[in-house]
Design a protein around this motif. Structure first.
Motif, PDB file in Angstrom:
ATOM      1  N   LEU A  13      -8.404 -10.786  -0.951  1.00 44.76           N
ATOM      2  CA  LEU A  13      -7.346 -10.442   0.208  1.00 44.76           C
ATOM      3  C   LEU A  13      -6.975  -9.102  -0.036  1.00 44.76           C
ATOM      4  O   LEU A  13      -6.869  -8.535  -0.991  1.00 44.76           O
ATOM      5  CB  LEU A  13      -6.257 -11.331   0.390  1.00 44.76           C
ATOM      6  N   PRO A  14      -6.844  -8.332   1.194  1.00 44.74           N
ATOM      7  CA  PRO A  14      -6.298  -7.008   1.079  1.00 44.74           C
ATOM      8  C   PRO A  14      -4.753  -7.048   0.839  1.00 44.74           C
ATOM      9  O   PRO A  14      -4.170  -8.087   1.229  1.00 44.74           O
ATOM     10  CB  PRO A  14      -6.432  -6.679   2.525  1.00 44.74           C
ATOM     11  N   THR A  15      -4.103  -6.032   0.192  1.00 48.41           N
ATOM     12  CA  THR A  15      -3.038  -5.981  -0.139  1.00 48.41           C
ATOM     13  C   THR A  15      -2.089  -5.914   1.054  1.00 48.41           C
ATOM     14  O   THR A  15      -2.477  -5.100   1.723  1.00 48.41           O
ATOM     15  CB  THR A  15      -2.488  -4.956  -1.131  1.00 48.41           C
ATOM     16  N   GLU A  16      -0.789  -6.549   1.136  1.00 53.02           N
ATOM     17  CA  GLU A  16       0.100  -6.443   2.493  1.00 53.02           C
ATOM     18  C   GLU A  16       1.160  -5.476   1.672  1.00 53.02           C
ATOM     19  O   GLU A  16       1.621  -5.758   0.785  1.00 53.02           O
ATOM     20  CB  GLU A  16       0.478  -7.633   2.524  1.00 53.02           C
ATOM     21  N   TYR A  17       1.675  -4.577   2.687  1.00 45.46           N
ATOM     22  CA  TYR A  17       2.747  -3.579   2.311  1.00 45.46           C
ATOM     23  C   TYR A  17       3.951  -4.188   2.934  1.00 45.46           C
ATOM     24  O   TYR A  17       4.035  -4.531   4.243  1.00 45.46           O
ATOM     25  CB  TYR A  17       2.313  -2.124   2.376  1.00 45.46           C
ATOM     26  N   LEU A  18       5.174  -3.620   2.472  1.00 50.33           N
ATOM     27  CA  LEU A  18       6.448  -3.943   2.917  1.00 50.33           C
ATOM     28  C   LEU A  18       6.553  -3.211   4.365  1.00 50.33           C
ATOM     29  O   LEU A  18       6.961  -3.513   5.252  1.00 50.33           O
ATOM     30  CB  LEU A  18       7.582  -3.420   1.848  1.00 50.33           C
ATOM     31  N   LEU A  19       6.001  -1.960   4.346  1.00 48.63           N
ATOM     32  CA  LEU A  19       6.201  -1.001   5.441  1.00 48.63           C
ATOM     33  C   LEU A  19       4.739  -0.450   5.726  1.00 48.63           C
ATOM     34  O   LEU A  19       3.873  -0.269   4.978  1.00 48.63           O
ATOM     35  CB  LEU A  19       7.232   0.051   4.999  1.00 48.63           C
ATOM     36  N   ASP A  20       4.854   0.175   6.823  1.00 50.58           N
ATOM     37  CA  ASP A  20       3.623   0.521   7.679  1.00 50.58           C
ATOM     38  C   ASP A  20       3.665   2.021   7.159  1.00 50.58           C
ATOM     39  O   ASP A  20       4.699   2.763   7.427  1.00 50.58           O
ATOM     40  CB  ASP A  20       3.511   0.620   9.039  1.00 50.58           C
ATOM     41  N   GLY A  21       2.670   2.525   6.416  1.00 51.37           N
ATOM     42  CA  GLY A  21       2.788   3.970   6.003  1.00 51.37           C
ATOM     43  C   GLY A  21       3.369   4.056   4.643  1.00 51.37           C
ATOM     44  O   GLY A  21       3.582   3.219   3.979  1.00 51.37           O
ATOM     45  N   ALA A  22       3.569   5.178   4.349  1.00 52.76           N
ATOM     46  CA  ALA A  22       4.126   5.459   2.865  1.00 52.76           C
ATOM     47  C   ALA A  22       5.690   5.240   2.815  1.00 52.76           C
ATOM     48  O   ALA A  22       6.145   5.419   3.915  1.00 52.76           O
ATOM     49  CB  ALA A  22       3.648   7.088   2.497  1.00 52.76           C
ATOM     50  N   PRO A  23       6.144   4.917   1.781  1.00 48.88           N
ATOM     51  CA  PRO A  23       5.527   4.739   0.580  1.00 48.88           C
ATOM     52  C   PRO A  23       4.727   3.405   0.352  1.00 48.88           C
ATOM     53  O   PRO A  23       5.292   2.274   1.168  1.00 48.88           O
ATOM     54  CB  PRO A  23       6.696   4.583  -0.535  1.00 48.88           C
ATOM     55  N   LEU A  24       3.850   3.195  -0.288  1.00 50.85           N
ATOM     56  CA  LEU A  24       3.046   1.806  -0.283  1.00 50.85           C
ATOM     57  C   LEU A  24       3.705   1.025  -1.253  1.00 50.85           C
ATOM     58  O   LEU A  24       3.481   1.051  -2.683  1.00 50.85           O
ATOM     59  CB  LEU A  24       1.600   2.161  -0.672  1.00 50.85           C
ATOM     60  N   TYR A 166       6.111 -12.838  -6.106  1.00 53.71           N
ATOM     61  CA  TYR A 166       4.825 -13.573  -5.965  1.00 53.71           C
ATOM     62  C   TYR A 166       5.144 -15.129  -5.016  1.00 53.71           C
ATOM     63  O   TYR A 166       4.111 -15.273  -4.243  1.00 53.71           O
ATOM     64  CB  TYR A 166       4.255 -13.986  -7.323  1.00 53.71           C
ATOM     65  N   ASP A 167       6.052 -15.892  -5.351  1.00 59.36           N
ATOM     66  CA  ASP A 167       6.118 -17.014  -4.789  1.00 59.36           C
ATOM     67  C   ASP A 167       6.591 -16.847  -3.387  1.00 59.36           C
ATOM     68  O   ASP A 167       6.433 -17.849  -2.572  1.00 59.36           O
ATOM     69  CB  ASP A 167       7.259 -18.054  -5.558  1.00 59.36           C
ATOM     70  N   THR A 168       7.513 -15.940  -2.956  1.00 62.39           N
ATOM     71  CA  THR A 168       8.036 -15.802  -1.681  1.00 62.39           C
ATOM     72  C   THR A 168       7.191 -14.758  -0.658  1.00 62.39           C
ATOM     73  O   THR A 168       7.821 -14.574   0.379  1.00 62.39           O
ATOM     74  CB  THR A 168       9.631 -15.587  -1.970  1.00 62.39           C
TER      75      THR A 168
END
Length: 189
Positions: A13-24, A166-168
């Protein structure tokens, strides 16, 4: 049935990020920001928190060195948090009747299990808050047992937080200070 799954049955799966754009900042994992005093760690952390709440998420945090009324709230006001956004910043510094503590030794569990079992599920299920970010600033002030100066101690301190993330799917943002010698600051003995 296999006792342990092989990677052949594991999807990529692709990595999901907290925010769109930087910082990753990856969702479901721990990021550690460390540096000398006055380097801007607090400003970057507050900016990230603002982005999370503007997007509708909730930030839970542990700020043991910041008085809520004298330091934390004025910092959030200065960053432009609205009253609704302030309602999605939850201060867990005092948890279960005492200060939040992380354990870096094997004989004390610390407060991460308490956070996992009581606080975060309560916020998610009963309050309807979408917890996306956990801030611990600074980690040295939360080390209640052991030391993070050894690899084993640092792993024992961070692994329960990694498991929680990881779990949440929550992103943990841990802030650490360096000493004048350039090493991570440990708890004050």
């Amino acid at each position: 049935t296999e006792l342990y799954p092989s990677m052949a049955g594991t999807d990529s799966l692709p990595t999901e990020y907290l925010l769109d754009g930087a910082p990753l900042v990856p969702r479901g994992d721990v990021s550690i920001l460390y540096g000398a005093g006055e380097a801007g760690k607090g400003r970057l952390t507050t900016w990230m928190m603002k982005q999370v709440v503007e997007a509708g998420g909730t930030v839970v945090g542990v700020w043991p060195e910041d008085h809520p009324e004298e330091q934390l709230r004025p910092r959030l006001d200065a960053a432009g948090f609205t009253p609704a956004e302030l309602g999605r910043v939850v201060n867990l510094t005092r948890i279960g009747g005492g200060r939040f503590k992380i354990s870096a030794d094997l004989t004390h569990p610390g407060s991460v299990p308490l956070m996992r079992e009581e606080i975060l599920p309560y916020l998610r299920d009963e309050k309807g808050l979408d917890v996306r970010m956990l801030v611990i600033d600074p980690i040295a002030a939360c080390i209640g047992f052991g030391t993070i100066q050894s690899n084993a101690g640092a792993r024992r301190a961070v692994e329960p937080i990694q498991d929680l993330c990881y779990d949440t799917g929550i992103s943990a943002w841990i802030v650490a200070h360096t000493t004048k010698a350039g090493v991570l600051q440990d708890r004050k003995s």
